[in-house]
Design an enzyme around this catalytic site. Structure first.
Site, short mmCIF file in Angstrom:
data_model
loop_
_atom_site.label_atom_id
_atom_site.label_comp_id
_atom_site.label_asym_id
_atom_site.label_seq_id
_atom_site.Cartn_x
_atom_site.Cartn_y
_atom_site.Cartn_z
N HIS A 17 0.84 -1.20 0.00
CA HIS A 17 0.00 0.00 0.00
C HIS A 17 0.87 1.25 0.00
O HIS A 17 0.64 2.19 -0.76
CB HIS A 17 -0.89 0.06 1.26
CG HIS A 17 -1.94 -0.98 1.35
ND1 HIS A 17 -2.12 -1.73 2.48
CD2 HIS A 17 -2.89 -1.38 0.46
CE1 HIS A 17 -3.15 -2.55 2.29
NE2 HIS A 17 -3.63 -2.36 1.07
N LYS A 41 -18.02 -5.33 8.05
CA LYS A 41 -16.76 -6.06 8.00
C LYS A 41 -16.07 -6.00 9.36
O LYS A 41 -15.92 -4.93 9.94
CB LYS A 41 -15.85 -5.45 6.92
CG LYS A 41 -14.57 -6.21 6.70
CD LYS A 41 -13.80 -5.60 5.54
CE LYS A 41 -12.52 -6.36 5.29
NZ LYS A 41 -11.73 -5.78 4.20
N ARG A 90 -1.65 -6.36 -8.14
CA ARG A 90 -0.61 -7.29 -7.70
C ARG A 90 -0.36 -8.36 -8.74
O ARG A 90 0.76 -8.79 -8.95
CB ARG A 90 -1.00 -7.93 -6.38
CG ARG A 90 -1.08 -6.97 -5.23
CD ARG A 90 -1.64 -7.62 -4.02
NE ARG A 90 -3.03 -7.97 -4.29
CZ ARG A 90 -3.90 -8.36 -3.39
NH1 ARG A 90 -3.53 -8.52 -2.15
NH2 ARG A 90 -5.14 -8.62 -3.72
N SER A 127 -3.48 -7.56 3.17
CA SER A 127 -3.69 -7.35 4.61
C SER A 127 -4.14 -8.64 5.29
O SER A 127 -3.72 -8.94 6.41
CB SER A 127 -4.72 -6.25 4.84
OG SER A 127 -4.21 -5.02 4.39
#
Length: 159
Positions: A17, A41, A90, A127
């Protein structure tokens, strides 16, 4: 002024990030790191904690600021006069989802999405993976900023 937003949950922020944010900061007058508030979440860190951590690791960038948002990223962009979103890719697997989001965002409000390929040394990071490795005592040094690694291990030790 050329402004861009880097949205995400950042739970926690990774060096991947930070790499995208620092590269965007070199290209834009202002980079807004927008931390998503998603009450459905379950996160490891509160929104305020995530904002504080991001502010700490981006303090050397004069043109980076951190804010919070809920709802659609394009609504945040419209409210703040931002016409572009920057997203890191990614792997090829990220592309399909990100392309759909980019096309929807453009259709909703003509906000452009700019893709940056992730530095190869961070291409495997997420993460979720960081939290899993840290949960079992694995070394996340070099994968998250040092100050975040300490907070991550402390939080996981709390149970």
């Amino acid at each position: 002024m050329r402004r861009v937003v880097c949205p995400g949950s950042f739970d926690p922020m990774t060096n991947g990030h930070l790499d995208i944010i620092s590269r965007a900061a070199a290209l834009y007058d202002e980079v807004v790191v927008a931390v998503l508030i998603n009450i459905t979440k379950k996160t490891l860190f509160t929104v305020d904690e995530r904002i504080e951590m991001i502010e700490e690791v981006t303090k050397d960038y004069d043109n980076v600021r951190v804010d919070r948002f809920h709802g659609l990223t394009v609504d945040f962009c419209t409210e703040h006069g931002i016409n572009a979103i920057v997203r890191g890719l990614r792997a090829v697997s990220d592309f399909e989802y990100e392309m759909q989001m980019a096309q929807m965002n453009y259709r909703l409000s003509s906000v452009e999405t700019l893709f940056m390929s992730t530095n190869p040394q961070y291409s495997f990071l997420s993460s979720s993976l960081i939290k899993e490795v840290a949960k079992y005592g694995g070394d996340v040094g070099g994968l998250v900023p040092e100050s975040i690694a300490g907070k991550l291990h402390s939080r996981l030790a709390e149970g």
